[in-house]
Motif scaffolding. Structure first.
Motif, PDB file in Angstrom:
ATOM      1  N   ASN A 158       0.838  -1.189   0.000  1.00  0.00           N
ATOM      2  CA  ASN A 158       0.000   0.000   0.000  1.00  0.00           C
ATOM      3  C   ASN A 158       0.881   1.249   0.000  1.00  0.00           C
ATOM      4  N   ALA A 159       0.963   1.918  -1.158  1.00  0.00           N
ATOM      5  CA  ALA A 159       1.830   3.097  -1.286  1.00  0.00           C
ATOM      6  C   ALA A 159       1.329   4.262  -0.432  1.00  0.00           C
ATOM      7  N   HIS A 160      -0.010   4.358  -0.280  1.00  0.00           N
ATOM      8  CA  HIS A 160      -0.570   5.448   0.533  1.00  0.00           C
ATOM      9  C   HIS A 160      -0.118   5.329   1.986  1.00  0.00           C
ATOM     10  N   ILE A 161      -0.222   4.113   2.531  1.00  0.00           N
ATOM     11  CA  ILE A 161       0.207   3.911   3.917  1.00  0.00           C
ATOM     12  C   ILE A 161       1.717   4.095   4.046  1.00  0.00           C
ATOM     13  N   ALA A 162       2.471   3.657   3.045  1.00  0.00           N
ATOM     14  CA  ALA A 162       3.927   3.828   3.087  1.00  0.00           C
ATOM     15  C   ALA A 162       4.293   5.297   3.175  1.00  0.00           C
ATOM     16  N   SER A 163       3.587   6.150   2.389  1.00  0.00           N
ATOM     17  CA  SER A 163       3.884   7.588   2.427  1.00  0.00           C
ATOM     18  C   SER A 163       3.505   8.196   3.773  1.00  0.00           C
ATOM     19  N   ARG A 164       2.426   7.677   4.376  1.00  0.00           N
ATOM     20  CA  ARG A 164       2.006   8.177   5.692  1.00  0.00           C
ATOM     21  C   ARG A 164       3.036   7.837   6.775  1.00  0.00           C
ATOM     22  N   TRP A 165       3.559   6.643   6.725  1.00  0.00           N
ATOM     23  CA  TRP A 165       4.454   6.179   7.786  1.00  0.00           C
ATOM     24  C   TRP A 165       5.865   6.750   7.663  1.00  0.00           C
ATOM     25  N   THR A 166       6.229   7.187   6.465  1.00  0.00           N
ATOM     26  CA  THR A 166       7.609   7.652   6.275  1.00  0.00           C
ATOM     27  C   THR A 166       7.697   9.150   6.012  1.00  0.00           C
ATOM     28  N   GLY A 167       6.567   9.842   5.873  1.00  0.00           N
ATOM     29  CA  GLY A 167       6.586  11.259   5.562  1.00  0.00           C
ATOM     30  C   GLY A 167       6.852  12.126   6.786  1.00  0.00           C
ATOM     31  N   SER A 168       6.735  13.451   6.565  1.00  0.00           N
ATOM     32  CA  SER A 168       7.009  14.402   7.649  1.00  0.00           C
ATOM     33  C   SER A 168       5.933  14.382   8.726  1.00  0.00           C
ATOM     34  N   ALA A 169       4.747  13.841   8.403  1.00  0.00           N
ATOM     35  CA  ALA A 169       3.634  13.798   9.375  1.00  0.00           C
ATOM     36  C   ALA A 169       3.503  12.416  10.006  1.00  0.00           C
ATOM     37  N   ALA A 170       4.612  11.733  10.175  1.00  0.00           N
ATOM     38  CA  ALA A 170       4.569  10.359  10.687  1.00  0.00           C
ATOM     39  C   ALA A 170       4.465  10.282  12.208  1.00  0.00           C
ATOM     40  N   LEU A 171       4.587  11.427  12.911  1.00  0.00           N
ATOM     41  CA  LEU A 171       4.614  11.404  14.377  1.00  0.00           C
ATOM     42  C   LEU A 171       3.384  10.755  15.003  1.00  0.00           C
ATOM     43  N   PRO A 172       2.126  11.058  14.546  1.00  0.00           N
ATOM     44  CA  PRO A 172       0.966  10.414  15.177  1.00  0.00           C
ATOM     45  C   PRO A 172       1.000   8.895  15.071  1.00  0.00           C
ATOM     46  N   TYR A 173       1.504   8.384  13.940  1.00  0.00           N
ATOM     47  CA  TYR A 173       1.568   6.927  13.766  1.00  0.00           C
ATOM     48  C   TYR A 173       2.641   6.330  14.669  1.00  0.00           C
ATOM     49  N   ALA A 174       3.726   7.092  14.858  1.00  0.00           N
ATOM     50  CA  ALA A 174       4.762   6.638  15.783  1.00  0.00           C
ATOM     51  C   ALA A 174       4.224   6.596  17.216  1.00  0.00           C
ATOM     52  N   LEU A 175       3.363   7.574  17.576  1.00  0.00           N
ATOM     53  CA  LEU A 175       2.768   7.575  18.919  1.00  0.00           C
ATOM     54  C   LEU A 175       1.844   6.371  19.108  1.00  0.00           C
ATOM     55  N   ALA A 176       1.035   6.087  18.066  1.00  0.00           N
ATOM     56  CA  ALA A 176       0.156   4.906  18.148  1.00  0.00           C
ATOM     57  C   ALA A 176       0.994   3.635  18.285  1.00  0.00           C
ATOM     58  N   GLY A 177       2.108   3.580  17.554  1.00  0.00           N
ATOM     59  CA  GLY A 177       2.999   2.434  17.674  1.00  0.00           C
ATOM     60  C   GLY A 177       3.610   2.335  19.059  1.00  0.00           C
ATOM     61  N   GLY A 178       3.939   3.495  19.645  1.00  0.00           N
ATOM     62  CA  GLY A 178       4.492   3.508  20.998  1.00  0.00           C
ATOM     63  C   GLY A 178       3.503   2.983  22.023  1.00  0.00           C
ATOM     64  N   VAL A 179       2.237   3.403  21.885  1.00  0.00           N
ATOM     65  CA  VAL A 179       1.196   2.908  22.802  1.00  0.00           C
ATOM     66  C   VAL A 179       1.019   1.396  22.625  1.00  0.00           C
ATOM     67  N   ALA A 180       1.067   0.920  21.387  1.00  0.00           N
ATOM     68  CA  ALA A 180       0.922  -0.519  21.131  1.00  0.00           C
ATOM     69  C   ALA A 180       2.081  -1.298  21.764  1.00  0.00           C
ATOM     70  N   ILE A 181       3.295  -0.763  21.647  1.00  0.00           N
ATOM     71  CA  ILE A 181       4.450  -1.436  22.260  1.00  0.00           C
ATOM     72  C   ILE A 181       4.304  -1.470  23.784  1.00  0.00           C
ATOM     73  N   PHE A 182       3.865  -0.335  24.356  1.00  0.00           N
ATOM     74  CA  PHE A 182       3.640  -0.287  25.808  1.00  0.00           C
ATOM     75  C   PHE A 182       2.596  -1.320  26.224  1.00  0.00           C
ATOM     76  N   ALA A 183       1.500  -1.406  25.452  1.00  0.00           N
ATOM     77  CA  ALA A 183       0.435  -2.368  25.775  1.00  0.00           C
ATOM     78  C   ALA A 183       0.951  -3.799  25.678  1.00  0.00           C
ATOM     79  N   ALA A 184       1.780  -4.070  24.678  1.00  0.00           N
ATOM     80  CA  ALA A 184       2.326  -5.427  24.525  1.00  0.00           C
ATOM     81  C   ALA A 184       3.213  -5.787  25.721  1.00  0.00           C
ATOM     82  N   LEU A 185       4.061  -4.853  26.146  1.00  0.00           N
ATOM     83  CA  LEU A 185       4.931  -5.111  27.295  1.00  0.00           C
ATOM     84  C   LEU A 185       4.109  -5.260  28.575  1.00  0.00           C
ATOM     85  N   LEU A 186       3.077  -4.415  28.723  1.00  0.00           N
ATOM     86  CA  LEU A 186       2.199  -4.511  29.885  1.00  0.00           C
ATOM     87  C   LEU A 186       1.515  -5.868  29.944  1.00  0.00           C
ATOM     88  N   THR A 187       1.023  -6.328  28.802  1.00  0.00           N
ATOM     89  CA  THR A 187       0.334  -7.623  28.758  1.00  0.00           C
ATOM     90  C   THR A 187       1.302  -8.765  29.074  1.00  0.00           C
TER      91      THR A 187
END
Length: 345
Positions: free
Chosen positions: A217-246
């Protein structure tokens, strides 16, 4: 913001809320059904079904609401989705019907093993179909002027098989968390052991899906690697925290956090995925705005559906409150045991 834009945003919110609540509520429900396939005997399968008997049907009402919102507020989106996903959607609905029939017949039948097996296979079929649909949505599919122009099997790919495996493992993980909350003794011990292994399997599959998604998916690739990638990185951070918590909760054998940590993992993953796909309903051809009904239709729906949402939220919350507690030894279908268990809650 004009009226049309406001209404589109509102119905996107309702559709997203309905999908999220369906995934987290029916997810553990389907997960318990999947786990019942590896239970040692009919008594354990009966106990698993008893833990769901008071909540399973209400959990699925959110799927009905989601279908109604897509049909009424976003008819071109509904049409394109159904054109491309007839087979997995039909299999999912048939599997959900099988589960419901199995619940009722197992209660009264002398051949409980048959209906308990039907319940487990229906759960596995519904979860697998939903995983296939998820993979197809991430990949996108060919459309022309809003109409699906691919084959009937466009959704069936190695990537969608991988997402189906991830959904099955994730739902089973939520199911172990639910069984830890609702059971005691040997069944709870088994849930702790299986849950930790399922967590590792879910995380491994999720990492693989994340690695392959930008390739599909080129659209998602551009979202994850572009200048506005911070919100997705935050969601990923919360997911990592949840995985470690579990993981920590399973190792320490806490009773509540295996379930709620898994829910947090699903919610973070869901938000990250939806934000990555937006503004598209179907990549790469149809946005939510382009697929919206007229303002008059959306206002008409508002009058009918808006009052239902707080009612659904209330009775969902109330049933979990009323039927909280353990299902001590009450096998599903044993009326005397169920009555004794209900009296003890």
């Amino acid at each position: 913001m004009d009226v049309q834009s406001f209404l589109v945003a509102f119905w996107i919110g309702v559709a997203g809320l309905s999908l999220l609540l369906y995934v987290v509520l029916d997810g553990f429900d389907l997960g318990v059904g999947i786990l019942s396939l590896v239970a040692c005997d009919e008594d354990r399968r009966g106990l698993m079904m008893a833990s769901l008997s008071s909540v399973w049907d209400a959990n699925e009402t959110w799927l009905v609401l989601l279908g109604g919102v897509l049909f009424g507020a976003f008819p071109p989106v509904y049409a394109a989705l159904m054109q491309g996903l007839y087979i997995p959607v039909t299999v999912m609905l048939f599997a959900l019907i099988m589960r419901g029939v199995a619940f009722e017949f197992s209660h009264a039948s002398g051949r409980k093993w048959l209906w308990n097996l039907t319940f487990g296979l229906g759960s596995l079929g519904a979860a697998s179909s939903q995983g296939m649909i998820l993979g197809a949505l991430i990949q996108g599919w060919p459309t022309l002027a809003g109409n699906y122009v691919g084959s009937g099997w466009h959704w069936f790919t190695p990537f969608s098989l991988l997402t189906a495996l991830g959904v099955v493992l994730g739902y089973a993980l939520m199911g172990t968390g639910w069984l830890i909350l609702k059971s005691t003794g040997e069944m709870q011990d088994r849930a702790y052991r299986r849950g930790f292994l399922l967590l590792l399997g879910t995380l491994a599959t999720g990492v693989l899906v994340l690695a392959l998604t930008p390739l599909h998916n080129a659209h998602i690739a551009s979202r994850w690697t572009g200048s506005a990638a911070l919100p997705y990185a935050l969601a990923g951070g919360v997911a990592i925290f949840a995985a470690l918590l579990t993981m920590w909760a399973y190792l320490k054998r806490y009773e509540y956090w295996p379930f709620f940590g898994t829910l947090l993992l699903f919610v973070a993953s869901f938000i990250g995925l939806v934000a990555s796909l937006y503004p598209y309903a179907i990549i790469p051809a149809l946005t939510w705005s382009a697929g919206a009904a007229s303002s008059g239709t959306q206002l008409f729906m508002l009058v009918g559906i808006l009052p239902l949402i707080p009612i659904m939220l209330f009775y969902n919350g109330y049933q979990y409150l009323v039927f909280s507690g353990k299902v001590d030894g009450a096998a599903y279908g044993d009326d005397e045991a169920e009555a004794a268990s209900g009296a003890s809650r």
